[in-house]
Design a protein around this motif. Sequence first.
Motif, PDB file in Angstrom:
ATOM      1  N   PHE A 178       0.830  -1.618   0.040  1.00 49.22           N
ATOM      2  CA  PHE A 178       0.318  -0.064  -0.126  1.00 49.22           C
ATOM      3  C   PHE A 178       0.723   1.089  -0.163  1.00 49.22           C
ATOM      4  CE2 PHE A 178      -2.860   2.916   1.872  1.00 49.22           C
ATOM      5  CZ  PHE A 178      -3.523   2.754   1.544  1.00 49.22           C
ATOM      6  N   ILE A 179       1.690   1.851   0.024  1.00 53.53           N
ATOM      7  CA  ILE A 179       3.146   2.733   1.012  1.00 53.53           C
ATOM      8  C   ILE A 179       3.638   2.833  -0.388  1.00 53.53           C
ATOM      9  CG2 ILE A 179       5.173   3.100   1.341  1.00 53.53           C
ATOM     10  CD1 ILE A 179       4.507   1.573   4.298  1.00 53.53           C
ATOM     11  N   GLU A 180       4.278   1.661  -1.527  1.00 62.59           N
ATOM     12  CA  GLU A 180       4.522   1.980  -2.546  1.00 62.59           C
ATOM     13  C   GLU A 180       2.807   2.533  -3.718  1.00 62.59           C
ATOM     14  OE1 GLU A 180       5.887  -2.329  -4.044  1.00 62.59           O
ATOM     15  OE2 GLU A 180       7.333  -2.161  -2.390  1.00 62.59           O
ATOM     16  N   LEU A 181       2.134   1.815  -3.569  1.00 58.13           N
ATOM     17  CA  LEU A 181       0.485   2.590  -4.171  1.00 58.13           C
ATOM     18  C   LEU A 181       0.443   3.471  -4.220  1.00 58.13           C
ATOM     19  CD1 LEU A 181      -2.120   2.211  -6.463  1.00 58.13           C
ATOM     20  CD2 LEU A 181      -2.948   1.525  -3.974  1.00 58.13           C
ATOM     21  N   LEU A 182       0.586   4.117  -2.919  1.00 61.15           N
ATOM     22  CA  LEU A 182      -0.142   5.493  -2.156  1.00 61.15           C
ATOM     23  C   LEU A 182       1.734   6.249  -3.248  1.00 61.15           C
ATOM     24  CD1 LEU A 182       0.032   5.641   1.668  1.00 61.15           C
ATOM     25  CD2 LEU A 182      -1.800   5.804  -0.131  1.00 61.15           C
ATOM     26  N   ALA A 183       2.673   6.039  -3.147  1.00 62.70           N
ATOM     27  CA  ALA A 183       3.901   6.784  -3.511  1.00 62.70           C
ATOM     28  C   ALA A 183       3.584   6.754  -5.042  1.00 62.70           C
ATOM     29  CB  ALA A 183       5.135   5.827  -2.910  1.00 62.70           C
ATOM     30  N   LYS A 184       2.965   6.047  -5.661  1.00 67.90           N
ATOM     31  CA  LYS A 184       2.895   6.033  -7.195  1.00 67.90           C
ATOM     32  C   LYS A 184       1.815   7.491  -7.804  1.00 67.90           C
ATOM     33  CE  LYS A 184       4.438   1.868  -8.597  1.00 67.90           C
ATOM     34  NZ  LYS A 184       3.912   0.332  -9.626  1.00 67.90           N
ATOM     35  N   VAL A 185       0.570   6.905  -6.388  1.00 67.57           N
ATOM     36  CA  VAL A 185      -0.731   7.775  -6.553  1.00 67.57           C
ATOM     37  C   VAL A 185      -0.467   9.098  -6.069  1.00 67.57           C
ATOM     38  CG1 VAL A 185      -2.961   8.367  -5.318  1.00 67.57           C
ATOM     39  CG2 VAL A 185      -1.701   6.147  -6.174  1.00 67.57           C
ATOM     40  N   ARG A 186       0.988   9.988  -5.152  1.00 69.64           N
ATOM     41  CA  ARG A 186       2.006  11.018  -5.010  1.00 69.64           C
ATOM     42  C   ARG A 186       2.145  11.629  -6.280  1.00 69.64           C
ATOM     43  NH1 ARG A 186       6.978  12.153  -2.520  1.00 69.64           N
ATOM     44  NH2 ARG A 186       6.018  14.506  -1.985  1.00 69.64           N
ATOM     45  N   GLU A 187       2.456  10.636  -7.333  1.00 70.71           N
ATOM     46  CA  GLU A 187       3.521  11.004  -8.464  1.00 70.71           C
ATOM     47  C   GLU A 187       2.189  10.840  -9.185  1.00 70.71           C
ATOM     48  OE1 GLU A 187       6.715   9.181  -8.315  1.00 70.71           O
ATOM     49  OE2 GLU A 187       7.155   8.594  -6.802  1.00 70.71           O
ATOM     50  N   GLY A 188       1.125  10.501  -9.324  1.00 69.55           N
ATOM     51  CA  GLY A 188      -0.324  11.116 -10.271  1.00 69.55           C
ATOM     52  C   GLY A 188       0.235   9.895 -11.086  1.00 69.55           C
ATOM     53  N   PRO A 390      -5.370  -0.440   5.139  1.00 64.12           N
ATOM     54  CA  PRO A 390      -5.651  -0.828   3.328  1.00 64.12           C
ATOM     55  C   PRO A 390      -6.927  -2.073   3.429  1.00 64.12           C
ATOM     56  CG  PRO A 390      -3.453  -0.912   3.639  1.00 64.12           C
ATOM     57  CD  PRO A 390      -3.985  -0.119   4.998  1.00 64.12           C
ATOM     58  N   LYS A 391      -6.540  -2.748   4.227  1.00 64.09           N
ATOM     59  CA  LYS A 391      -7.124  -4.611   4.444  1.00 64.09           C
ATOM     60  C   LYS A 391      -8.753  -3.825   4.292  1.00 64.09           C
ATOM     61  CE  LYS A 391      -4.244  -7.694   5.545  1.00 64.09           C
ATOM     62  NZ  LYS A 391      -3.427  -6.616   5.673  1.00 64.09           N
TER      63      LYS A 391
END
Length: 422
Positions: A178-188, A390-391
Amino acid sequence: MNFLNEIVDKLESKKKVFLTGGAGVGKTTLTKSVISHYEQDAKKVAKLASTGMAATLIGGQTLHSFLDLGIAKDIEELQKNSKYEIKTKVQKLISSMDLIVIDEISMVSDTLFEMIALRLEQSNFKGMLLVVGDFLQLPPVVRGYSEVHFAFESAIWEKFNFEIVELTHIYRTDDKEFIELLAKVREGFVDEDVHNELNSYIKPLPQDLSEFTFLFAKNDSAAMHNRAQLALLDSELHTKEAQIIKHVKSVKDADVERFMDDARIERTLEIKIGAPVLFTRNSWNYFNGERGVVVNIDATYVYVQKSDLIVIKLERVAQNKSHWVQKSVDAKLQFVEESLFSIFQFPIKPSYAITIHKSQGMSIVDLVIQSNEIFAPSQFYVAISRSSNPKRLNLIAPKRQWRDIIFVNNKAMRFVKNSAML
């Protein structure tokens, strides 16, 4: 060296510091620690932000109020409104500060930043400056369809030569994927993997929605959902009025109302036994965004049971609005911070729904995000990063593609990359 010591060392070597990092890394907590460090040492600290909502999170006031900018959006309007020349009282106030903190710097426009610099120069400010925020979160609010311009677009930003302190460890969750997903979403950044992972959070919702907190982009949607869900509870409706004490006679009711809205204080708190609520403050036995269920209500207290079955006996807590005034202290005229008014209310609100904007600083476990109304860059990132588990995160299937919902301001993205903050 811990981050508090690092920031204090940089500030005291007369450097201006920019504290940054993504959501959930502890920027607000660290900022409050810096403020507390100096206030305990009897230093004068101005706690400022561009919006009332952001200012209340650090117990401060708006930039426009403290700097006496009126309603001006730029220096030209300052001149038109006869506000360009600084008042002697404002000049003395600013110059007396040991530290000025500006939170949520991402919401400060280039023209507002120039007005800040003007006031600091006019006051011959010699103190320390700490700006805090993440340019890949909420952008400045603009009038109409004007283009967004950030503080870093002002030539003065470069002249200030900020020392950057970046926080990277996310405390809100320890789920690595989830942390990796957040990093990608933060960058758009949305590719097939991001698309599929987000879709995995689209789950059927049960008929009973009371266990979830819905995040909406618009106030009306959140208010409507709260009213509808509370009406379904078959128990007596209790109303708890906020208690307001004005310490200064000149305080206007409109100022109190605005502060209550900014600080997430309910003027009339409507609750029922059995109603789920969110705590809206941090305390030793609950945190901002934590859920509970009202199990009893009497004339003085509201009893809230948390998920760990511990019952919190709540009473009204004070939220103060302060200002700086000149007073004689030890036969010397000094600026001291005094309360304008105090508002006493229970630090909870119905947890059925809240806006993304008002979820700032919250960590929410059972979260549902309604993304169809999202309209601003990084708004979805702010929403999804509220999730502390996230669960137990649910996304309502959007009517648009994820790449149309997850987007960032390109100028902010370039600045962050060039500053090596990613």
